[in-house]
Design a protein around this motif. Structure first.
Motif: not given
Ligand code: TXA
Ligand code: MG
Length: 532
Positions: A204-222
């Motif tokens: 509602t205040l930050l309409p362009d807020l992104a969600i880090s992929p790390a929220v849902f998944s393990a980090l990828m190689a490197g």
């Protein structure tokens, strides 16, 4: 060190807590999210003690806690123009905001990053202690690193008694999971850790807020963690945790089909259906799940189970934070019963004909998953290599290549070392097996077969709807091993002696195939295994 137990309802105790903090001490304090282990954020020596007490990796920065808005400007290079509205809407409360740091923030607080994470808690005790201390307080969750975060003073003492100066007893944390962490230092602003303030509310205040992929998944190689605290395994009890998606009926059938005692971590009102259970929240109430989840994770080990199956929350609203924490507690092991094809676990004595049975099942269309291959893949994963280096030495890795012989020498030196190796590799192997099962399903296979010599010694049985063991008379196995591996009879006997006896398979497998050497009989037995 004697850890003092202070009480939030005694003003003199709060004054003592503030004095300890001013003098470089470590005090665990209640907040509305979880208990925090506080130290004076402007005193690098005091902050260094936090890392020591928790066993926290040095690269994981801390949140700085303040009690008043005027405490913010000195801590940052510049107050972000979007910040005041966020603070007005969500502070005090479970939101942490990251901005570019000022020089006043010691490097040990920000773990060398250019930014600082700031939060104003709403818990009256936390605010009173920060105000009385007169300094901002660096405070991570007050658990031993890797363990579930503490939501009461008893949890703190279970991990840190004797390692910190005091804990302030202030009841059970209301929210139950740590604050939502967002950074304003990236473009667009990014949610790094979900918590009590939901992405919907923030947008509602930050309409362009992104969600880090790390929220849902393990980090990828490197990949480098944007938020170092969101690494692979975290919040974990000693027992192996698996998240289970699907209806309660599917979950119940799956859990009750397990052969060894397991703990069912389910929603309120469901626990009575299982021999061993812990309840947390209810299916449609993310806030109630958040309130209970860390206590539930801590209680698993007290029940003495080696494995726990957790009903998966809906990743909506505050449920997203619960899901995120459970994913890490489970080292990303998720079983989706809504999608899954049947899984046969296949094991057997060496030389008994396990590979022949695997080939016959493959001929029937099954996808055969070879666990030796999964084990080799597991040690190429960055998070596994990182954990192996931490446990067995950084010299295992040269230019991203693992020295497997050196690892074997160290890991098989003692039973403890072997257990440490398994604790690192087994969750990764299970995760790879789950991925392979989903891939098999996507490819249209009627069933998947997990081919594992040590099936019953691993936690792969948790994935199996049925287990099949292949056994054969000793004389036949001896002849096959000698012919297959070109070794002497004495060596073959040694290898056989290292294996579990036939009756161990009889006791544990759902189906035992006796391979007497008659191939057509074996073919008939495999053809009779029911597949949907
Ligand atoms: O609710 C909470 O936030 C609790 C209470 C005590 O306030 N604190 C807490 O702290 O959960 P901790 O240290 O357990 O988690 C802080 C998280 C970690 O994931 C860390 O990596 C991230 O915030 N973090 C801190 N400073 C950061 C920064 N400058 N950039 C990116 N991530 C940061
Ligand atoms: Mg923490």
């Amino acid at each position: 060190m004697n850890t003092r137990l202070l009480r939030a309802d005694r003003p003199a105790d709060l004054a003592d807590a503030a004095a300890l903090l001013r003098n470089g001490g470590l005090v665990a304090i209640p907040t509305e999210t979880v208990y925090g282990l506080a130290a004076n954020a402007l005193d690098p020596a005091a902050v260094a003690r936090i890392f020591e007490a928790k066993g926290r990796p040095q690269d994981n920065p801390l949140i700085v806690h303040v009690a008043a808005m005027e405490d913010i400007p000195p801590l940052v290079q510049q107050v972000d123009p979007r910040f005041p509205a966020l603070a007005a809407a969500f502070w005090p409360g479970p939101l942490t905001v990251i901005m570019k740091k000022s020089d006043r923030i010691p490097a040990v607080v920000s773990a060398g990053l250019e930014t600082v994470a700031i939060r104003m808690p709403s818990h009256p005790t936390a605010r009173a202690i920060i105000a009385a201390a007169g300094v901002p307080l660096a405070a991570p969750s007050a658990n031993a690193s890797g363990k579930p975060s503490p939501t009461c003073a008893a949890h703190v003492l279970a991990d840190l008694d004797g390692k910190i100066d005091a804990v302030v007893e202030g009841g059970v944390s209301e929210v139950g999971v740590e604050s939502t962490v967002i950074t304003l230092a990236t473009e667009p602003p990014t949610l790094l850790r979900p918590g009590g303030v939901t992405p919907e509310a923030l947008r509602t205040l930050l309409p362009d807020l992104a969600i880090s992929p790390a929220v849902f998944s393990a980090l990828m190689a490197g990949e480098r963690a944007q938020s170092p605290g969101m690494k692979y395994k975290h919040y974990a009890p000693a027992a192996a945790v698996t998240l289970v998606k699907g209806s309660f009926e599917q979950y119940k059938a799956f859990v009750l089909a397990q052969k060894t005692p397991v703990c069912a971590v389910c929603f309120r009102g469901e626990g009575a259906q299982f021999p061993l259970s812990i309840e947390y929240g209810s299916p449609d109430d993310g806030a109630a799940q958040a309130h209970d989840v860390f206590d539930a994770l801590r209680r698993i080990d007290a029940l003495g189970c080696k494995r726990a199956f957790v009903r998966c929350p809906d990743p909506e609203g505050v449920g997203l934070a619960v899901y995120n924490r459970l994913l890490r507690a489970a080292a990303f092991r998720v079983i989706d019963l809504r999608l899954c094809i049947p899984v046969l676990g296949l094991t057997g004595q060496t030389g008994a004909g396990k590979s022949t049975v695997a080939a016959l099942l493959e001929a029937r269309g099954c996808a055969v998953i070879d666990c030796d291959q999964l084990a080799r893949t597991a040690v190429t994963l960055p998070e596994v290599q990182q954990a192996l280096c931490a446990a067995f030495g950084d010299d295992l890795l040269t230019d991203g290549v693992l020295n497997r012989r050196l690892l074997a020498r160290r890991a098989f030196a003692t039973p403890e070392q072997t257990a440490a190796l398994n604790a690192i590799t087994h969750p990764a192997i299970t995760r790879l097996a789950v991925e392979a099962i989903h891939a098999a399903e996507a490819a249209g296979a009627p069933a998947a077969v997990i081919d594992a010599a040590l099936l019953f010694e691993s936690d792969l049985t948790a994935l199996c709807s049925r287990t099949v063991a292949v056994v054969a008379p000793e004389a036949q196995r001896l002849a096959r091993i000698c012919a297959r591996d070109g070794i002497s009879e004495a060596d073959a006997r040694l290898r056989m002696a290292a294996q579990p006896p036939a009756d161990a398979y009889q006791a544990q497998a759902d189906l035992v195939l006796e391979n007497t050497g008659d191939l057509s009989a074996l073919e008939a037995a495999v053809a009779a295994i029911p597949l949907p």
